[in-house]
Design a protein around this motif. Structure first.
Motif, PDB file in Angstrom:
ATOM      1  N   SER A 132      40.663  56.280  36.213  1.00 16.88           N
ATOM      2  CA  SER A 132      41.153  54.933  35.918  1.00 16.88           C
ATOM      3  C   SER A 132      41.286  54.161  37.224  1.00 16.88           C
ATOM      4  O   SER A 132      41.702  54.714  38.245  1.00 16.88           O
ATOM      5  CB  SER A 132      42.514  54.990  35.221  1.00 16.88           C
ATOM      6  N   LEU A 133      40.918  52.894  37.175  1.00 17.00           N
ATOM      7  CA  LEU A 133      41.010  52.024  38.351  1.00 17.00           C
ATOM      8  C   LEU A 133      41.978  50.895  38.039  1.00 17.00           C
ATOM      9  O   LEU A 133      41.781  50.155  37.074  1.00 17.00           O
ATOM     10  CB  LEU A 133      39.628  51.467  38.694  1.00 17.00           C
ATOM     11  N   VAL A 134      43.033  50.775  38.842  1.00 13.12           N
ATOM     12  CA  VAL A 134      44.056  49.751  38.608  1.00 13.12           C
ATOM     13  C   VAL A 134      43.801  48.541  39.499  1.00 13.12           C
ATOM     14  O   VAL A 134      43.104  48.623  40.508  1.00 13.12           O
ATOM     15  CB  VAL A 134      45.473  50.305  38.860  1.00 13.12           C
ATOM     16  N   PHE A 135      44.371  47.415  39.116  1.00 13.71           N
ATOM     17  CA  PHE A 135      44.270  46.208  39.928  1.00 13.71           C
ATOM     18  C   PHE A 135      44.916  46.436  41.297  1.00 13.71           C
ATOM     19  O   PHE A 135      46.057  46.903  41.398  1.00 13.71           O
ATOM     20  CB  PHE A 135      44.988  45.041  39.256  1.00 13.71           C
ATOM     21  N   PHE A 136      44.185  46.108  42.360  1.00 14.41           N
ATOM     22  CA  PHE A 136      44.774  46.124  43.699  1.00 14.41           C
ATOM     23  C   PHE A 136      45.678  44.901  43.857  1.00 14.41           C
ATOM     24  O   PHE A 136      45.467  43.857  43.236  1.00 14.41           O
ATOM     25  CB  PHE A 136      43.692  46.055  44.771  1.00 14.41           C
TER      26      PHE A 136
END
Length: 292
Positions: A132-136
């Motif tokens: 999963s990639l979260v908002f930076f």
């Protein structure tokens, strides 16, 4: 009985017959509305089911599960989940809570992005860990996902990257002040995801996500009717250079192509390539796909 029912990926008609029967037998029907989104509005579900649907946000599912589970030992209660029920750990948790209360449970499965990702032409048994990639943010740029991608790359496996969804989120200021004011929903796009991956690569410099030598496939609204589904393939740099509208409406996801790449996978996904010649060249020269 407490039912957790997968709705599939698209609209009200994707529910299975077994799932629809459970919904119709239920005294209350909840729709989990924060780990994913359906491509239609709530009223279409209600019209199709012939009964009201209660929206269950993060707070209700995670901290007020007793309200959902109330009387489920005496009557049927359903929790609807976009995709498959086991696509998020939240649903495992509520099943454990139901079991602890002595409530019988039943899971009714459906399609999810975890198997529908095969629409891009990559073979499912060649996928490794999903990440999963979260908002930076300016102060928080977590890169632990990179290590999972690296492990997959070292094994030659493809990586499905699930992109962040922000639904009913509070700003840091409102959270600190205890104000129940929520930010507008945000859904991470493919360009944003790839930009973040390239930023991580520039920091880590381990040549796992090299922009010009890493093949990737962007997918949106997988399973959608007609022109809703979009699939775009290319190097990370090529995908980053595409206009946002090229990728369609959310939800988006990205596949990082693994080096154990079969020529049939290359040929199938070539249909979606930004530049077919470059797609084949990178597959041949960088990925070692000699049969092209």
């Amino acid at each position: 009985m407490f039912y957790i029912i997968g709705l599939g990926l698209c609209d009200e008609k994707d529910i299975t017959l077994r799932g629809l029967e459970a919904v119709k037998s239920s005294s209350r029907v909840y729709l989990e509305a924060y780990t994913s989104i359906l491509m239609i509005q709530q009223d279409r579900l209600e019209a199709f089911y012939g009964k009201p649907v209660i929206i269950a946000d993060r707070d209700m599912v995670e901290t007020q599960s007793d309200e959902i589970l109330k009387d489920a030992d005496k009557e049927d209660v359903s929790l609807l989940v976009v995709g498959d029920p086991f696509g998020a750990t939240t649903h495992t948790d509520i099943i454990l809570r139901a079991r602890a209360l002595g409530i019988p449970t039943r899971v009714i499965h459906n399609a999810s992005i975890m198997n529908a990702v095969g629409a891009c032409g990559l073979q499912l048994y060649n996928f490794g860990q999903t990440v999963s990639l979260v908002f930076f943010t300016e102060t928080w740029k977590p890169d632990s996902y990179y290590d999972r991608v690296k492990e997959n790359v070292q094994l030659g496996m493809h990586t499905l990257v699930l992109l962040d969804i922000k639904v009913k989120e509070q700003s840091e200021e409102n959270l600190a002040r205890g104000r129940k004011i929520y930010e507008p929903p945000r859904y991470m796009s493919i360009p944003t995801a790839i930009s973040q991956m390239i930023e991580t690569e520039s920091t880590r410099q381990e040549k796992i996500l090299e922009p010009e030598n890493t093949l990737a496939i962007g997918l949106s609204r997988v399973g959608g009717d007609g022109l809703q589904q979009k699939i775009v393939a290319g190097t990370l740099k090529e995908l980053l250079d595409q206009p946002a509208e090229q990728f369609g409406e959310p939800l988006h996801s990205v596949v990082i192509v693994g080096k154990r790449l079969h020529h049939l996978e290359v040929e199938y996904a070539e249909e979606y390539a930004v530049d077919r010649q470059n797609w084949r060249r990178v597959a041949r020269e960088v990925y070692g796909c000699a049969d092209l």
